[in-house]
Design a protein around this motif. Structure first.
Motif, mmCIF file in Angstrom:
data_model
loop_
_atom_site.group_PDB
_atom_site.id
_atom_site.type_symbol
_atom_site.label_atom_id
_atom_site.label_comp_id
_atom_site.label_asym_id
_atom_site.label_seq_id
_atom_site.Cartn_x
_atom_site.Cartn_y
_atom_site.Cartn_z
ATOM 1 N N GLN A 28 3.767 30.716 69.341
ATOM 2 C CA GLN A 28 3.303 29.577 68.544
ATOM 3 C C GLN A 28 4.044 29.492 67.211
ATOM 4 O O GLN A 28 4.412 28.409 66.749
ATOM 5 N N GLN A 33 4.638 25.252 68.095
ATOM 6 C CA GLN A 33 3.784 24.481 68.999
ATOM 7 C C GLN A 33 2.471 25.225 69.165
ATOM 8 O O GLN A 33 2.421 26.441 69.043
ATOM 9 N N GLU A 34 1.456 24.502 69.425
ATOM 10 C CA GLU A 34 0.160 25.142 69.617
ATOM 11 C C GLU A 34 -0.318 24.934 71.047
ATOM 12 O O GLU A 34 0.102 23.979 71.710
ATOM 13 N N PRO B 86 -2.655 30.133 64.234
ATOM 14 C CA PRO B 86 -2.189 30.193 65.630
ATOM 15 C C PRO B 86 -3.124 31.078 66.445
ATOM 16 O O PRO B 86 -3.736 32.010 65.920
#
Lengths: 366, 171
Positions: A28, A33-34, B86
């Protein structure tokens, strides 16, 4: 090998779990990006429960809070109601005080105006039976004697039935034993007032040929040697031709119309002339405030003499409006409204009919 | 030092606590939901960490490091999913917390309230320290770690843990 795996099984699984999450974290961070799907699942799974907590909170703490508020509001409401009750009671007392003060003021005015010698008295009680008598707090010690007239500013009330040292019994004019000589104001028709035991009185011995009008005033005639002449008695309510010689004239006594708390006992009556019909109402003392102070200092007193002619307030107002109309060129009656707020020029002096020099406005001639 | 009662057999601490599967799923979700929602009602509730307490409870009662670490990982990832971080940060911390709790609880009497409070207190501090370390080292987040504040909140969480664990016992 199998032994090794079994021995370090837990640590191995821990390491794998940590590595997987580290990899996920690194992915990530690196790719920026998640993992949206996991977040969607998490939000979908958690938020309904959060909402449920909200409902639970509203139904538990909210209810408790509302109950507490309700209890507080009830207590506050009770206090407010108590306060309102106290204020209403206080208001009632103040109204009563004011009303009493008003009546006392009117009575004092009347007492100062009437030439008769009077003494004020307070009604302290009524007769125990249904008789139309009251007791007042003035008695023989104050010079009160039997058969002295009792009046108010509105008219006669009755006569002293008995005088005790500190109190007196007053027979009201509606009592059946009460009689007084009266005379009509307009047509000067004499008669005898008789109480009937209720709110109206009968004026007897007025012949059928005499003309009386409903609403006509009756005054004391002084013939009974009790009441001095010229005190209002009441107004004619109805007249009817009698069976014998005399009319049945019913009269509403004016002295009892506004209740009975303060009265005047006439110690030494002085006869007065009957007023004319136009001044009857004016004679009644009323509770009007004194007129406001004159604002226009240039005009001086409310009545001025200009050119030898006495001008009233109304004359001055008319004159002021006339001058305003002249300044603005406004003809009255032609429509439109002039500006009444402007200050008009001072009035021109009127020529004195006796050729005297005109006095400045607001000054009295010497 | 063993906190096992003297009258218990030596293997008593190793017995497994049976948990209902539904409670295993619902309790962490409710804990996370509580952590999300409760501070909206009262600011002071933000100092509580119910997901950590649930992780500690399951580790303490389950007494199986593998299942405890997975429970911790699940709770942590759930927290991550609702945070701006995250995925994985809370997951790693809770994984380790669950694993260590279960490992240590093998030697303790997990029904003892004092033991439970000590576990909650100690693992709150461990959790905070781990989180601060990982967040600053892996993600480069800069925030201070206040030992005094952490101790205070640890005591608060320990105090809440005792009745909470008793409530979870009923599930």
């Amino acid at each position: 090998m199998e032994l090794l795996v079994n021995r370090y099984r837990n640590v191995t699984i821990l390491a794998i779990a940590l590595a997987a999450q580290l990899f996920l974290l690194a992915y990530q961070v690196k790719s920026r990006q998640e993992v949206r799907s996991i977040r969607v699942w998490a939000v979908t799974g958690v938020m309904p429960l959060a909402r449920l907590l909200d409902v639970l909170h509203a139904n538990t703490f909210g209810l408790i809070s509302e109950y507490a508020s309700l209890v507080k509001a009830r207590e506050e409401n009770r206090k407010l109601q108590d306060r309102v009750s106290k204020l209403q009671m206080e208001n009632q007392f103040l109204r009563n005080d004011l009303s009493t003060a008003d009546r006392a003021r009117v009575l004092a005015l009347f007492q100062a105006r009437t030439p008769s010698k009077t003494v004020a008295a307070h009604v302290t009680g009524r007769g125990p039976d249904n008789s139309k008598v009251v007791f007042v707090d003035r008695g023989a010690n104050d010079g009160v004697k039997k058969n002295m007239p009792v009046v108010t500013s509105d008219g006669i009330v009755g006569r002293v039935g008995a005088a005790y040292p500190s109190f007196s019994q007053v027979v009201l004019l509606i009592d059946t034993n009460f009689k007084a000589g009266v005379i009509s104001q307009k047509h000067r028709i004499p008669g005898t007032l008789k109480g009937q035991g209720h709110s109206t009185c009968l004026v007897d011995y007025i012949q059928n040929q005499e003309k009386l009008e409903v609403g006509e005033w009756f005054f004391t005639s002084g013939d009974d040697l009790i009441f001095p002449k010229g005190i209002p008695v009441g107004q004619v309510k109805s007249t009817r031709e009698g069976k014998m010689f005399f009319q049945e004239v019913h009269l509403v006594p004016s002295g009892l119309q506004k209740g009975l708390e303060e009265v005047l006992i006439v110690l030494d009556g002085v006869h007065q002339p009957l007023p004319d019909s136009q001044t009857v109402q004016a004679q009644q003392p009323h509770l009007m405030q004194p007129p406001p102070a004159e604002q226009n200092t240039s005009s001086g007193a409310s009545r001025v003499i200009r050119g030898g002619v006495v001008e009233t307030d109304a004359d001055q107002v008319v004159d002021r409006y006339r001058r305003i109309g002249i300044v603005q060129g406004h003809p009255y009656g032609a429509g439109g409204v002039p500006n009444f707020n402007i200050e008009p020029p001072p009035p021109a002096p009127k020529p004195d009919p006796e050729s005297r020099p005109a006095e400045p406005r607001g000054q009295q001639p010497e | 030092m063993s906190l096992l009662p003297a009258h218990l057999p030596p293997n008593a601490g190793a017995r497994k606590y049976r948990l209902r599967p539904l409670a295993l799923i619902i309790a962490p979700i409710v804990a996370v939901a509580f952590q999300v929602k409760a501070p909206l009602f009262t600011e002071y509730l933000s100092y509580l960490d119910p997901p950590l307490l649930v992780t500690v409870y399951f580790g303490l009662m389950r007494r199986e490091p593998v299942s405890a670490l997975f429970i911790g990982m699940g709770v942590g990832l759930l927290q991550d999913a609702l945070s701006q971080n995250p995925l994985g940060l809370f997951g790693i911390v809770k994984t380790l917390t669950g694993y260590w709790t279960a490992s240590v609880s093998l030697r303790m009497d997990s029904d003892n309230n004092m033991v439970r409070a000590i576990f909650a207190f100690a693992f709150y501090l461990v959790h905070q320290l781990l989180y601060w370390t990982l967040a600053s080292s892996l993600l480069g987040q800069q925030f201070s770690f206040e030992p005094g504040e952490a101790l205070l909140f640890a005591i608060l969480n320990a105090a809440v843990a005792v009745p909470l664990f008793q409530l979870l016992d009923k599930l």
